[in-house]
Design a protein around this motif. Sequence first.
Motif, mmCIF file in Angstrom:
data_model
loop_
_atom_site.group_PDB
_atom_site.id
_atom_site.type_symbol
_atom_site.label_atom_id
_atom_site.label_comp_id
_atom_site.label_asym_id
_atom_site.label_seq_id
_atom_site.Cartn_x
_atom_site.Cartn_y
_atom_site.Cartn_z
ATOM 1 N N LYS A 90 -5.444 -0.022 11.148
ATOM 2 C CA LYS A 90 -5.313 0.471 9.774
ATOM 3 C C LYS A 90 -4.688 -0.632 8.923
ATOM 4 O O LYS A 90 -3.620 -1.143 9.268
ATOM 5 N N PHE A 91 -5.358 -0.987 7.847
ATOM 6 C CA PHE A 91 -4.832 -2.009 6.949
ATOM 7 C C PHE A 91 -3.620 -1.480 6.200
ATOM 8 O O PHE A 91 -3.558 -0.310 5.843
ATOM 9 N N ASN A 92 -2.661 -2.352 5.939
ATOM 10 C CA ASN A 92 -1.387 -1.955 5.354
ATOM 11 C C ASN A 92 -1.490 -1.584 3.884
ATOM 12 O O ASN A 92 -0.965 -0.564 3.450
ATOM 13 N N SER A 93 -2.163 -2.377 3.073
ATOM 14 C CA SER A 93 -2.129 -2.178 1.628
ATOM 15 C C SER A 93 -3.268 -1.321 1.077
ATOM 16 O O SER A 93 -3.216 -0.897 -0.074
ATOM 17 N N ILE A 94 -4.287 -1.065 1.864
ATOM 18 C CA ILE A 94 -5.416 -0.249 1.405
ATOM 19 C C ILE A 94 -5.711 0.829 2.454
ATOM 20 O O ILE A 94 -5.421 0.633 3.629
ATOM 21 N N PRO A 95 -6.280 1.963 2.048
ATOM 22 C CA PRO A 95 -6.502 3.057 3.003
ATOM 23 C C PRO A 95 -7.789 2.909 3.827
ATOM 24 O O PRO A 95 -8.557 3.856 3.981
ATOM 25 N N LEU A 96 -8.033 1.713 4.353
ATOM 26 C CA LEU A 96 -9.218 1.450 5.162
ATOM 27 C C LEU A 96 -8.819 1.093 6.585
ATOM 28 O O LEU A 96 -7.717 0.620 6.837
ATOM 29 N N PHE A 97 -9.757 1.301 7.526
ATOM 30 C CA PHE A 97 -9.518 0.942 8.918
ATOM 31 C C PHE A 97 -10.802 0.419 9.551
ATOM 32 O O PHE A 97 -11.905 0.650 9.041
ATOM 33 N N VAL A 98 -10.644 -0.292 10.661
ATOM 34 C CA VAL A 98 -11.749 -0.708 11.509
ATOM 35 C C VAL A 98 -11.431 -0.218 12.918
ATOM 36 O O VAL A 98 -10.262 -0.127 13.306
#
Length: 169
Positions: A90-98
Amino acid sequence: MKKLLLVGAFALLGIGVQAQEGFRLGGHVGAPLGDASDAASVTIGIDAAYMWNITKGLDIGATTGYSHFFGKDHVDDFGFVPIAASGKYKFNSIPLFVGLDLGAAISTRNYINSGLYVAPRVGYQMKKAELYLGFQSISSKYKDHGPYWHDDSRHNFGAVNFGVNFFLK
C-alpha cells in the motif's frame, strides 16, 4: 492428491474465519484471455486471504478461493482453486496498492491438469474494502481426452478481472 489440496484450501479458509484478524473476503468477475478465451465466455469467482502486516505498507499472507469459467460453444464449465502466497504493498501518500499472488491452481476438471498460478493486481484502497483490477494466469497442461483442445501441450487459462474485497476483523 487434488482432494487433499482442496481440503487444505478450505481449511485455510476456515482458519481465517475463526481468527478474523487480517481476513479478507471478496469476489471478482472477468473476461477470459489466452486459451481460456477460446472455450469460456466469462469468469466469476470468490477470493479469501489471511494477511499479516510485515512492515508499514507491506502485507504478506496466504490466499485461496475459486474461479469459475463458463464454457461456450458446447464446452463444459471449468474452474480452478488457487492456493498461493499473497503480497500487497500500500502506497503511503495515495490510496493505491499493488499486489501479487503466486502458487498453484487446482483444476476442478479431470481433463485439465493443475498448474502454476500467478495473479498480479492494482487497486484502490478504502478503509474497510478494496477495489482492484487484476490479471489471473494459470499455466497448465490440457489432457488430450478433453472436449476442446486436442493435444498435450501447455495452455494458459487466464483472465482480466475486476474485483472487490472486504476486510473482516
